[in-house]
Enzyme design. Structure first.
Site, PDB file in Angstrom:
ATOM      1  N   HIS A  46       4.373  -5.321   4.346  1.00 21.17           N
ATOM      2  CA  HIS A  46       3.401  -4.684   3.275  1.00 21.17           C
ATOM      3  C   HIS A  46       2.823  -5.703   2.461  1.00 21.17           C
ATOM      4  O   HIS A  46       3.533  -6.495   2.076  1.00 21.17           O
ATOM      5  CB  HIS A  46       4.334  -3.688   2.613  1.00 21.17           C
ATOM      6  CG  HIS A  46       3.636  -2.629   1.909  1.00 21.17           C
ATOM      7  ND1 HIS A  46       3.024  -3.041   0.325  1.00 21.17           N
ATOM      8  CD2 HIS A  46       3.184  -1.446   2.063  1.00 21.17           C
ATOM      9  CE1 HIS A  46       2.455  -1.761  -0.040  1.00 21.17           C
ATOM     10  NE2 HIS A  46       2.569  -1.024   0.963  1.00 21.17           N
ATOM     11  N   ASP A 103       6.522   3.954   7.008  1.00 18.24           N
ATOM     12  CA  ASP A 103       6.228   4.737   8.293  1.00 18.24           C
ATOM     13  C   ASP A 103       6.979   4.401   9.243  1.00 18.24           C
ATOM     14  O   ASP A 103       7.005   5.058  10.250  1.00 18.24           O
ATOM     15  CB  ASP A 103       4.747   4.163   8.651  1.00 18.24           C
ATOM     16  CG  ASP A 103       3.472   4.609   7.690  1.00 18.24           C
ATOM     17  OD1 ASP A 103       3.517   5.605   7.149  1.00 18.24           O
ATOM     18  OD2 ASP A 103       2.436   3.481   7.447  1.00 18.24           O
TER      19      ASP A 103
END
Ligand code: CMC
Length: 427
Positions: A315, A373
């Protein structure tokens, strides 16, 4: 207010810039007048070191692995509030003050969940197999023709109507996009069902609104299923200036209709580096196929000559475990215990991938952890949600965030059209 100096070593000129104290997190330098004062501009591809706006909506502490919506920890909101309460928090500043206010808001959304028949005709024009993200973006764009007056919103009532309308209609649109893609007849919203239940109902029901019949009777939508999906929506509700939110703000900065800006955000979310990752994670776990193949895939992810990436990992902001992934991992195990059976085979592969990656030098050095996710697909599959709906589900969850961010932008009298510069290297 502190300042920071920039010295041009070629000319010995010195320029001072104000330091901005953010209410949380690192300070920022106000470079908005950099070009006017110093005649140079900053270069920051991907905007890793650049803030494009001021915001009061969500805050991410990437080091701690913390996410706040309007100052509330996401874990607490997930545990204590419904998604529709969180919608109200994001677009209207406050959580509902009591059960009555919470129900009233949900009821308002139910009443607004119906679609114009013209829009329904549009959905039926799309071909079988059309990906719901493509048709959804088109549908939201067309919504701007049906509510054209939102282009010139004047007061808080207008802002609220615009936001509530699209938050209410987006589950219906997702369900219709999906049903058309598989050739199934549309199921209209049921006013008697709550926001999240209604969505599951529109996906699952047979013609005339009948639910599946089994030997034991009607297979009702369970409160456990509703609760699980509600939590998933809340976890996706806002996330700072991510790619799709930035797209919504950038497009809105030209003064376009708000639903046109949101349609652009939906397109931005579709990519596998962003919201499309949830669909890819499940595909990748199936490709790995067995825990014994995990090492081979981890090696591929580390190979700089191979474009392969571990989906659901890494991320831009989190350099620690994504708090949303933590909640989802626990939710997966909790639901499994309570009777929503997970795919244990895929679950084991996912857990092994996490274990191997988190003890591998490559992932440790780069602070690569599971993101939102990584586990969502396993849960959504257990909730009988088809894979092509994973990213549209992200859209439903993110809608209040997009609306809040768009409104924050257009209410700001100092907001300017987005217009970055370029480092020109051409002829
Ligand atoms: N697998 C293998 N290596 C990775 C991965 C990954 N998933 N993610 C980052 N890296 C490596 C990357 O190769 C780079 O290595 P090096 O420094 O040697 O060049 C380093 O880590 C930093 O990566 P980056 O690409 O510069 O980081 P970014 O901030 O530009 O990209 C990201 C962030 C999310 C796009 C990226 O981590 C990624 O592609 N992850 C997989 C896709 C994914 O799961 N996306 C969902 C994000 S969370 C949901 C959302 O909010 O959208």
């Amino acid at each position: 207010m502190g300042t920071i100096s920039l010295i041009n070593n070629e000319t010995n000129e010195k320029f001072d810039f104000n330091i901005i104290n953010c209410t949380r997190g690192p300070k920022a330098v106000d470079f908005s007048k950099l070009f006017e004062t110093a005649g140079i501009f900053s270069y920051d591809p991907g905007y890793g070191s650049t803030a494009g706006c001021e915001s009061t909506i969500s805050y991410i502490d990437g080091k701690k692995g913390e996410l706040l919506y309007k100052g509330h920890k996401v874990e607490e909101l997930v545990a204590k509030y419904k998604f529709t309460d969180v919608c109200k928090l994001l677009i209207n500043e406050e959580l509902p003050k009591d059960e009555k206010e919470s129900k009233e808001f949900d009821l308002e959304l139910r009443h607004r969940s119906f679609l114009h028949e013209g829009l329904i005709n549009l959905f039926s024009a799309f071909p079988d197999g059309a990906h719901p993200m493509a048709t959804l973006s088109s549908g939201v764009s067309v919504l701007s023709t049906l509510y054209f007056d939102h282009k010139d919103m004047e007061d808080e009532d207008d802002y609220q109507t615009m936001a509530r309308r699209i938050i209410a209609k987006i589950p219906t649109m997702v369900a219709f996009c999906y049903r058309n893609s598989v050739g199934a007849p549309f199921i209209y919203p049921d006013i008697q069902r709550s926001y999240v239940e209604n969505f599951l109902y529109m996906l699952r029901a047979y013609p005339h609104g009948k639910l599946k019949q089994t030997i034991k009777g009607t297979e009702e939508i369970t409160s456990l299923e509703i609760e699980a999906l509600d939590k998933i929506f809340t976890l996706h509700a806002d996330h700072g200036q991510n790619a799709s939110t930035t797209t919504v703000r950038n497009v809105a900065s030209t003064g376009v209709h708000p639903y046109a800006a949101i349609a652009a955000g939906i397109s931005a979310l579709w990519g596998p580096a962003h919201g499309g990752a949830n669909e890819k994670v499940l595909k990748q776990l199936n490709e790995i196929g067995d825990v014994k193949n995990v090492d081979k895939f981890i090696d591929r992810a580390k190979d700089k000559n191979d474009p392969f990436r571990l989906m659901g990992f890494g991320h831009r902001v989190y350099k620690n475990y994504d708090p949303r992934a933590k909640v989802l991992k626990n939710l997966k195990d909790e639901l499994d215990k309570k009777g929503i059976r997970m795919d244990h085979h895929l679950s084991e592969i996912a857990q092994k991938v996490e274990e191997v990656a988190l003890s591998d030098e490559y992932f440790i050095e780069r602070n690569l952890y599971p993101n939102v996710d990584f586990y969502s697909g396993i849960i959504l599959t257990a909730l009988k949600i088809p894979t092509q709906l994973f990213t549209p589900i992200f859209v439903i969850g993110r809608m209040p965030g997009w609306c809040a961010q768009l409104l924050e932008h257009i209410k700001n009298p100092h907001a300017r059209i987005t217009r970055p510069r370029q480092v020109y290297l051409g002829k």
